[in-house]
Design a protein around this motif. Sequence first.
Motif, short mmCIF file in Angstrom:
data_model
loop_
_atom_site.label_atom_id
_atom_site.label_comp_id
_atom_site.label_asym_id
_atom_site.label_seq_id
_atom_site.Cartn_x
_atom_site.Cartn_y
_atom_site.Cartn_z
N ILE A 99 0.87 -1.18 0.00
CA ILE A 99 0.00 0.00 0.00
C ILE A 99 0.90 1.23 0.00
CG2 ILE A 99 -1.81 1.27 1.23
CD1 ILE A 99 -2.63 -1.38 2.54
N GLY A 100 0.76 2.05 -1.02
CA GLY A 100 1.63 3.22 -1.12
C GLY A 100 3.06 2.78 -1.42
N ASN A 102 5.78 3.38 0.74
CA ASN A 102 6.69 3.56 1.87
C ASN A 102 6.73 2.37 2.83
OD1 ASN A 102 7.23 6.21 0.84
ND2 ASN A 102 5.21 6.79 1.62
N ILE A 179 -10.52 10.07 -6.77
CA ILE A 179 -9.95 8.73 -6.97
C ILE A 179 -11.05 7.69 -6.74
CG2 ILE A 179 -8.26 7.04 -6.12
CD1 ILE A 179 -6.54 9.28 -5.08
N HIS A 207 -5.49 4.30 9.41
CA HIS A 207 -5.12 5.54 8.73
C HIS A 207 -6.32 6.49 8.72
CE1 HIS A 207 -7.37 3.28 5.71
NE2 HIS A 207 -7.60 4.43 5.09
N THR A 208 -6.05 7.73 8.33
CA THR A 208 -7.13 8.65 7.99
C THR A 208 -7.02 8.91 6.49
OG1 THR A 208 -5.77 10.60 8.42
CG2 THR A 208 -7.14 9.81 10.25
N ALA A 329 1.51 13.67 2.02
CA ALA A 329 0.80 12.43 2.38
C ALA A 329 1.42 11.23 1.68
CB ALA A 329 -0.68 12.54 2.00
N TYR A 330 1.78 11.41 0.42
CA TYR A 330 2.31 10.28 -0.33
C TYR A 330 3.75 9.94 0.05
CZ TYR A 330 -1.87 9.22 -2.93
OH TYR A 330 -3.15 8.80 -3.25
N ARG A 333 3.95 7.30 5.94
CA ARG A 333 3.48 5.93 6.16
C ARG A 333 1.98 5.99 6.40
NH1 ARG A 333 7.37 1.85 7.35
NH2 ARG A 333 5.50 0.56 7.31
N LEU A 334 1.32 4.88 6.10
CA LEU A 334 -0.14 4.83 6.18
C LEU A 334 -0.69 5.33 7.52
CD1 LEU A 334 -2.61 3.93 4.55
CD2 LEU A 334 -2.31 1.63 5.49
N ARG A 338 -0.92 12.61 9.60
CA ARG A 338 -0.45 13.51 8.55
C ARG A 338 -0.75 14.98 8.83
NH1 ARG A 338 -0.69 8.75 6.00
NH2 ARG A 338 -2.94 8.50 6.12
C1 LIG Z 1 0.78 4.73 2.47
C2 LIG Z 1 0.04 5.45 1.68
C3 LIG Z 1 -1.07 4.91 0.83
C4 LIG Z 1 -1.87 6.17 0.51
C5 LIG Z 1 -0.73 7.14 0.26
C6 LIG Z 1 0.10 6.93 1.51
O1 LIG Z 1 1.43 7.40 1.39
C7 LIG Z 1 -0.60 7.64 2.69
C8 LIG Z 1 -2.13 7.82 2.42
C9 LIG Z 1 -2.74 6.57 1.75
C10 LIG Z 1 -4.14 6.82 1.22
C11 LIG Z 1 -5.27 6.48 2.21
C12 LIG Z 1 -6.63 6.81 1.56
C13 LIG Z 1 -6.72 6.29 0.12
O2 LIG Z 1 -6.88 4.87 0.14
C14 LIG Z 1 -5.43 6.63 -0.69
C15 LIG Z 1 -5.61 6.29 -2.16
C16 LIG Z 1 -5.08 8.05 -0.45
O3 LIG Z 1 -5.37 9.03 -1.13
O4 LIG Z 1 -4.29 8.16 0.68
C17 LIG Z 1 -4.26 5.96 -0.01
C18 LIG Z 1 -2.87 6.10 -0.66
C19 LIG Z 1 -2.56 4.93 -1.61
O5 LIG Z 1 -3.03 3.81 -1.41
O6 LIG Z 1 -1.74 5.16 -2.52
#
Ligand SMILES: C=C1C[C@]23C[C@@]1(O)CC[C@H]2[C@@]12CC[C@H](O)[C@@](C)(C(=O)O1)[C@H]2[C@@H]3C(=O)O
Length: 354
Positions: A99-100, A102, A179, A207-208, A329-330, A333-334, A338
């Motif tokens: 996921i992501g 990181n 998204i 996460h939020t 955010a990207y 970590r989940l 943030r």
């Molecule tokens: C670990 C991560 C996945 C995420 C991007 C991030 O760096 C931190 C936020 C994560 C999140 C959570 C909500 C959504 O599912 C998402 C698409 C988003 O916009 O932020 C995911 C990101 C992801 O899965 O790429």
Amino acid sequence: MVVLAKPAALEQISLVRSPSVEDNFGAGLPVVDLAADGAAGEVVRACERFGFFKVVSHGVGEGVVGRLEAEAVRFFASPQAAKDAHGPASPFGYGSKRIGRNGDMGWLEYLLLAIDGASLSRSSPAPSSSLRDAANEYVGAMRGMARTVLEMVAEGLGVAPRGALADMVVGDGAASDQILRLNHYPPCPPLLQNLMPNCSPTGFGEHTDPQLISILHSNSTSGLQVALHHDADAGDHQWVTVPPDPASFLVIVGDSLQVMTNGRMRSVRHRVVANKLKSRVSMIYFGGPPLEQRIAPLRQLLVAGVGDGEEEEQSRYEEFTWGEYKKAAYLSRLGDNRLAPFHRQPPPVANPLA
Ligand SMILES: C=C1C[C@]23C[C@@]1(O)CC[C@H]2[C@@]12CC[C@H](O)[C@@](C)(C(=O)O1)[C@H]2[C@@H]3C(=O)O
Ligand SMILES: O=C(O)CCC(=O)C(=O)O
Ligand SMILES: [Fe+2]
């Protein structure tokens, strides 16, 4: 005796407790009938108290949901090589377990699709034209619900115009940042937990969501949990299972809405625990504003109720744009908080003895 070592990747997954019956919401679950009189007030109360609510009387046809869910199931059931041809997710496309970027891992596979205006973006191609068509129809319905809910938030908070928040996400011509995410959580039986790489109770770690709002639909398999705060300031919370209901949707407050309401509404931490026996399929629409949108408390909320000579409420956050927040955010970590780096220090309290 043979001792099976846990796979290395499992170390990265924070293990979570399985839901127990006492953790279930039961009658306390916040539910808003969108068609009822006074719905705007209920939306605001639920977002302030819980940071999420279940939506009924939403007007989204069963067919719209069923068509996309069937396409998602068909895609996830296709051969691994066919799915991998649409990955790895970066961030869009097919992803499995990662996921992501990181190091976060979960017991799931997913398809992350960018939305451009009212339909899927051509730059993140859907795996098939039938999935694309079903997704576009679904996105149309989610945009409608996002408008309704965000207009109710503005109305319930006394903010004018009614479209102040909704237009940022679904306004005509707004280059907003939306998204669509399709998630599949295969069952994870306890027996497999030490044998299969990554099979763990963590489907999607806590996460939020960074955007303004998320609208979540799931099949009838449980797994979603939200963190409920007994005493927000003390920071103690309890994980509570949200019972699945495929006839409804869940609206989740994101970090950006928390800031725009100066912390009145709270982005709720949530996570998914993999089911021991059944697959969970979820579909989530994330509504974010254009990249250049300034994320700051709505002015009318800061001056509301301020009398002559009184000071207006101060923003609790440093200012940022959605583009800046998204970039940070990207890189996070989940499970990171943030918003923490953007919290303003409260003004020092004057020392009466000084
Ligand atoms: C670990 C991560 C996945 C995420 C991007 C991030 O760096 C931190 C936020 C994560 C999140 C959570 C909500 C959504 O599912 C998402 C698409 C988003 O916009 O932020 C995911 C990101 C992801 O899965 O790429
Ligand atoms: O799959 C779910 O039920 C929730 C997933 C989620 O929170 C997310 O994708 O951000
Ligand atoms: Fe989420």
